[in-house]
Design a protein around this motif. Structure first.
Motif, short mmCIF file in Angstrom:
data_model
loop_
_atom_site.label_atom_id
_atom_site.label_comp_id
_atom_site.label_asym_id
_atom_site.label_seq_id
_atom_site.Cartn_x
_atom_site.Cartn_y
_atom_site.Cartn_z
N SER A 15 1.10 -14.01 -31.45
CA SER A 15 2.00 -13.71 -30.34
C SER A 15 1.91 -14.79 -29.27
N ARG A 16 0.69 -15.18 -28.93
CA ARG A 16 0.50 -16.23 -27.91
C ARG A 16 1.02 -17.58 -28.38
N THR A 17 0.71 -17.96 -29.60
CA THR A 17 1.07 -19.31 -30.07
C THR A 17 2.54 -19.44 -30.44
N GLN A 18 3.17 -18.34 -30.86
CA GLN A 18 4.56 -18.41 -31.27
C GLN A 18 5.53 -17.96 -30.18
N LEU A 71 -6.65 -7.79 -37.89
CA LEU A 71 -5.20 -7.72 -37.70
C LEU A 71 -4.84 -7.75 -36.22
N GLN A 72 -5.56 -7.00 -35.41
CA GLN A 72 -5.28 -6.98 -33.97
C GLN A 72 -5.50 -8.36 -33.37
N ARG A 73 -6.61 -8.98 -33.70
CA ARG A 73 -6.92 -10.30 -33.14
C ARG A 73 -5.89 -11.34 -33.56
N CYS A 74 -5.57 -11.36 -34.84
CA CYS A 74 -4.64 -12.37 -35.34
C CYS A 74 -3.22 -12.13 -34.86
N ALA A 75 -2.82 -10.86 -34.72
CA ALA A 75 -1.49 -10.55 -34.19
C ALA A 75 -1.38 -11.05 -32.75
N SER A 76 -2.42 -10.86 -31.97
CA SER A 76 -2.42 -11.36 -30.58
C SER A 76 -2.35 -12.88 -30.55
N GLU A 77 -3.12 -13.52 -31.41
CA GLU A 77 -3.09 -15.00 -31.50
C GLU A 77 -1.71 -15.50 -31.84
N PRO A 100 3.70 -10.09 -34.95
CA PRO A 100 4.31 -9.54 -36.15
C PRO A 100 3.76 -8.18 -36.55
N ALA A 101 2.59 -7.84 -36.12
CA ALA A 101 2.05 -6.51 -36.39
C ALA A 101 1.58 -5.91 -35.08
N ALA A 102 2.24 -4.86 -34.65
CA ALA A 102 1.89 -4.23 -33.39
C ALA A 102 0.70 -3.31 -33.60
N CYS A 103 -0.46 -3.75 -33.16
CA CYS A 103 -1.69 -2.95 -33.34
C CYS A 103 -2.08 -2.28 -32.03
#
Length: 158
Positions: A139-142, A131-137, A147-150
């Motif tokens: 955030s960068r791409t969009q 979740l942390q990795r994908c949320a960061s991804e 969407p999930a603050a980890c």
């Protein structure tokens, strides 16, 4: 089917609905055999893809609800755990979740990863890191906050 239906108040009626019912969907109690972590669809789909790429990982059940635009991950019940994040909810004891038959891989409510019948669940620590990795991804791409603050650690044990 037996393993998943066991979370129902009436496993026989649950299996009957999945096989011959008008909706093919049954309500199951969370918090006894598993909890469900609900996340926004874009994040959940990316996390499901990431978990699929991890070698030697037995993935747990993952449910897509296209009407609500969410993804739910079944994990071990941990009554003292709190998940923190925008659009993130944990369904535990006292809550219910609508579920299609374990073999259902189509429709608005479907399994991305169906239950395997053995009780395999998603590992909370692995799910948290994904979740942390994908949320960061995302955030960068969009170009806007994830969407999930980890950043607060995702899971917190009081």
């Amino acid at each position: 089917m037996e393993w998943l239906a066991a979370a129902s108040e009436d496993p026989g009626a649950c299996k009957q609905e999945w096989q011959n019912g008008s909706t093919g969907v049954a309500l199951l109690a969370a918090g006894r055999f598993w909890d469900v972590l609900i996340v926004p669809e874009a994040l959940g789909l990316r996390v499901a893809d990431l978990l699929e790429e991890l070698p030697l990982l037995d993935r747990g059940p993952c449910l897509l609800d296209t009407r609500r635009r969410t993804v739910g991950f079944l994990l071990p019940p941990e009554p003292q755990t709190v998940w923190i994040g925008t659009g993130v909810r944990l369904l535990g004891a006292g809550t219910w979740i609508a579920t299609p038959a374990p073999h259902c891989r189509w429709g608005a409510l479907r399994w991305l990863v169906p239950p395997d019948g053995t009780g395999t669940l998603n590992m909370p620590e692995v799910l948290e890191m994904a979740l942390q990795r994908c949320a960061s991804e995302l955030s960068r791409t969009q170009g806007h906050p994830a969407p999930a603050a980890c950043a607060t650690g995702g899971r917190v044990r009081p």
